[in-house]
Design a protein around this motif. Structure first.
Motif, PDB file in Angstrom:
ATOM      1  N   GLY A   1      -7.016   9.134  -4.584  1.00 37.57           N
ATOM      2  CA  GLY A   1      -8.235   8.341  -4.723  1.00 37.57           C
ATOM      3  C   GLY A   1      -8.438   7.729  -6.087  1.00 37.57           C
ATOM      4  N   LYS A   2      -7.515   7.989  -7.028  1.00 38.04           N
ATOM      5  CA  LYS A   2      -7.673   7.462  -8.395  1.00 38.04           C
ATOM      6  C   LYS A   2      -7.282   5.987  -8.446  1.00 38.04           C
ATOM      7  CE  LYS A   2      -6.179   8.202 -13.176  1.00 38.04           C
ATOM      8  NZ  LYS A   2      -7.555   8.307 -13.702  1.00 38.04           N
ATOM      9  N   PRO A   3      -8.193   5.105  -8.887  1.00 39.17           N
ATOM     10  CA  PRO A   3      -7.838   3.680  -9.016  1.00 39.17           C
ATOM     11  C   PRO A   3      -6.775   3.498 -10.103  1.00 39.17           C
ATOM     12  CG  PRO A   3     -10.225   3.981  -9.015  1.00 39.17           C
ATOM     13  CD  PRO A   3      -9.615   5.347  -9.184  1.00 39.17           C
ATOM     14  N   VAL A   4      -5.805   2.640  -9.830  1.00 32.68           N
ATOM     15  CA  VAL A   4      -4.708   2.426 -10.784  1.00 32.68           C
ATOM     16  C   VAL A   4      -4.543   0.942 -11.080  1.00 32.68           C
ATOM     17  CG1 VAL A   4      -3.411   4.502 -10.152  1.00 32.68           C
ATOM     18  CG2 VAL A   4      -3.030   2.383  -8.881  1.00 32.68           C
TER      19      VAL A   4
ATOM     20  N   ILE B   1       0.833  -1.214   0.000  1.00 30.47           N
ATOM     21  CA  ILE B   1       0.000   0.000   0.000  1.00 30.47           C
ATOM     22  C   ILE B   1       0.863   1.257   0.000  1.00 30.47           C
ATOM     23  CG2 ILE B   1      -1.664   1.325   1.370  1.00 30.47           C
ATOM     24  CD1 ILE B   1      -2.759  -1.455   2.327  1.00 30.47           C
ATOM     25  N   LEU B   2       1.903   1.275   0.842  1.00 28.02           N
ATOM     26  CA  LEU B   2       2.776   2.446   0.909  1.00 28.02           C
ATOM     27  C   LEU B   2       3.523   2.656  -0.399  1.00 28.02           C
ATOM     28  CD1 LEU B   2       4.234   2.009   4.514  1.00 28.02           C
ATOM     29  CD2 LEU B   2       2.615   3.759   3.753  1.00 28.02           C
TER      30      LEU B   2
ATOM     31  N   LEU C   1      -6.028  -4.162  -0.262  1.00 25.25           N
ATOM     32  CA  LEU C   1      -5.304  -3.440  -1.307  1.00 25.25           C
ATOM     33  C   LEU C   1      -6.256  -2.592  -2.147  1.00 25.25           C
ATOM     34  CD1 LEU C   1      -2.889  -6.286  -2.500  1.00 25.25           C
ATOM     35  CD2 LEU C   1      -2.568  -4.645  -0.646  1.00 25.25           C
ATOM     36  N   ASP C   2      -7.392  -3.159  -2.499  1.00 26.63           N
ATOM     37  CA  ASP C   2      -8.359  -2.415  -3.310  1.00 26.63           C
ATOM     38  C   ASP C   2      -8.872  -1.188  -2.554  1.00 26.63           C
ATOM     39  OD1 ASP C   2      -8.078  -4.254  -5.307  1.00 26.63           O
ATOM     40  OD2 ASP C   2      -9.950  -5.315  -4.915  1.00 26.63           O
ATOM     41  N   PHE C   3      -9.088  -1.333  -1.250  1.00 30.91           N
ATOM     42  CA  PHE C   3      -9.675  -0.248  -0.455  1.00 30.91           C
ATOM     43  C   PHE C   3      -8.646   0.819  -0.106  1.00 30.91           C
ATOM     44  CE2 PHE C   3     -10.966   1.700   3.580  1.00 30.91           C
ATOM     45  CZ  PHE C   3     -12.243   2.147   3.247  1.00 30.91           C
ATOM     46  N   LEU C   4      -7.467   0.427   0.363  1.00 25.55           N
ATOM     47  CA  LEU C   4      -6.489   1.389   0.876  1.00 25.55           C
ATOM     48  C   LEU C   4      -5.490   1.858  -0.176  1.00 25.55           C
ATOM     49  CD1 LEU C   4      -5.794  -0.174   4.379  1.00 25.55           C
ATOM     50  CD2 LEU C   4      -7.165   1.834   3.847  1.00 25.55           C
ATOM     51  N   ALA C   5      -5.187   1.042  -1.196  1.00 23.77           N
ATOM     52  CA  ALA C   5      -4.262   1.457  -2.250  1.00 23.77           C
ATOM     53  C   ALA C   5      -5.005   1.894  -3.505  1.00 23.77           C
ATOM     54  CB  ALA C   5      -3.297   0.318  -2.591  1.00 23.77           C
TER      55      ALA C   5
END
Length: 419
Positions: free
Chosen positions: A287-290, A272-273, A312-316
């Motif tokens: 907040g942009k999904p990548v 995530i970091l 990962l989906d929620f925080l990254a």
């Protein structure tokens, strides 16, 4: 008459002002703890510092100094913030430099703890029954394991009179692990329809259990806010008693130490970091999904990925995650490392190439001007020979920082040009 009065004596360092000067009435730099706790207006502070002086001729100087240092007086920081400040600075063999900025930082810590308790109570409820079946997630196991280690570290530190180590351990666990990570990790569990009732039950139970234990650990240093919060969470935590003061000290539970959970969560946090760092460096909205590509993936990496994809989906904010085949050439991408695994974010479709290059060139030009100005100043003997050493050293650091920042931006621009 022949009894030894004390077997152990704790001697703390001298309390000095923010400039490192010994506090003295004649210097006018004494801070009354009650003024720090309750706050005091400027005029009252000036009157207090200039009355009853042994050297009245210094009154004007002290008044001027006080008005400059505290133009708005001293705000109320509260008892707990002041106590935590003293504990955090109680280093063996060193004096205590009492800075209002540091006290303000620990007042923010009190606010952080209070806000965490609001989140817990909001998601758990005041009268929730937490005795049902539970299915603990890796995040639950991780925070419970870390709590046991912190309980042991705090107890050992207090017994060894290292109150600074105890305060630091409590601060880092509360702020960096419980608040910044675990509370966030519970959100995809508690707010998802795909989570089972057992998983939600385990998350709520862990939230309140860790909070109640943490309050007992912090209580000797910050007694007031911990008592206030504990009174609100005790019933939900299944604890009986009139006051936190009479509760037993938390003992580490060795059965809750979980090295596997800690290793897995370290992987999740690094993942995530890494993505957050890339987004920050490439000026991509957090907040942009990548889309994410993974290279050099081990069997353990695959297992961790499958088990923790919801985190990962929620925080990254991952849009998709694809594992590259061995030998497959990835597109031009920004890279982060999680152990030996490479986390790649293709840049081509995520940024406006021309607009981002224009932004970077503008930043580089600004830094280049700062570098030229600092180099010109430092090459002038009239400045380096006559200015105080501290001022010259500050200018050197400014030059080094500007050069370093310019180098990073140049590298970033070069990567974007290759897209």
């Amino acid at each position: 008459m022949d009894e030894v009065p004390f077997h152990e004596i704790y001697v703390h360092g001298l309390v000095r002002d923010a400039e490192g000067q010994k506090m003295s009435k004649s210097k006018g730099n004494v801070l009354d703890p009650l003024d720090v706790i309750d706050g005091i207006e400027l005029e009252a502070l000036v009157a207090k510092r200039t009355s009853g002086m042994m050297q009245p001729h210094l009154a004007k100087k002290i008044e001027k100094q006080t008005r400059k240092q505290f133009p708005n007086g001293i705000p109320a920081y509260g008892t707990d913030a002041l106590r935590f400040t003293f504990a955090s600075q109680a280093t063996t063999g060193r004096d205590i430099v009492l800075s209002l900025n540091r006290i303000e930082g620990y007042r923010n810590f009190c606010n952080k703890l209070w806000n965490a308790s609001r989140y817990v109570l909001m998601n758990v409820g005041l009268e929730a029954d937490l005795r049902g079946e539970k299915e603990h997630s890796v995040a639950d196991r991780w925070i419970l394991s870390r709590l046991q280690q912190v309980a042991k570290e705090v107890a050992d530190s207090i017994e060894g009179y290292r109150f600074d180590h105890a305060a630091q351990a409590l601060y880092e666990f509360t702020w960096n692990e419980y608040c910044d990570w675990y509370l966030e990790l519970t959100k995809p569990v508690l707010n998802s329809e795909q989570s089972s009732e057992e998983q939600k039950h385990a998350a709520r139970h862990t939230l309140v259990t860790v909070l109640e234990t943490l309050l007992r650990l912090i209580h000797p240093i910050m007694p007031f806010i911990t008592e206030e919060i504990w009174q609100q969470v005790k019933e939900t935590a299944g604890v009986e008693g009139e006051t936190i003061m009479l509760q037993p000290w938390p003992e580490p539970d060795e059965s809750l130490f979980d090295a596997d959970a800690e290793r897995e969560m370290r992987w999740v946090m690094d993942f995530i970091l890494g993505i957050r760092r890339i987004k920050g460096e490439m000026n991509i909205s957090p907040g942009k999904p990548v889309p994410v590509l993974l290279a050099n993936v081990s069997t353990e990496d695959e297992r961790f990925l499958a088990a923790n994809r919801h985190y990962l989906d929620f925080l990254a904010r991952t849009e998709s995650v694809e594992i590259l085949k061995p030998g497959e050439t990835p597109p031009e991408a920004a890279t982060a490392l999680v152990g030996e695994m490479e986390v790649l974010i293709p840049m081509a479709d995520l940024i406006d190439k021309e607009a981002e290059l224009a932004r970077l060139e503008k930043e580089i030009a600004k830094l280049r001007a700062e570098v030229e100005q600092a180099e010109k100043k430092l090459s002038n003997p009239g400045f380096t020979d006559k200015a105080p050493e501290a001022v010259v050293e500050k200018e050197r650091r400014k030059l080094d920082n500007a050069r370093s920042a310019m180098e990073k931006l140049n590298d970033q621009a070069e990567r974007i040009r290759t897209l």
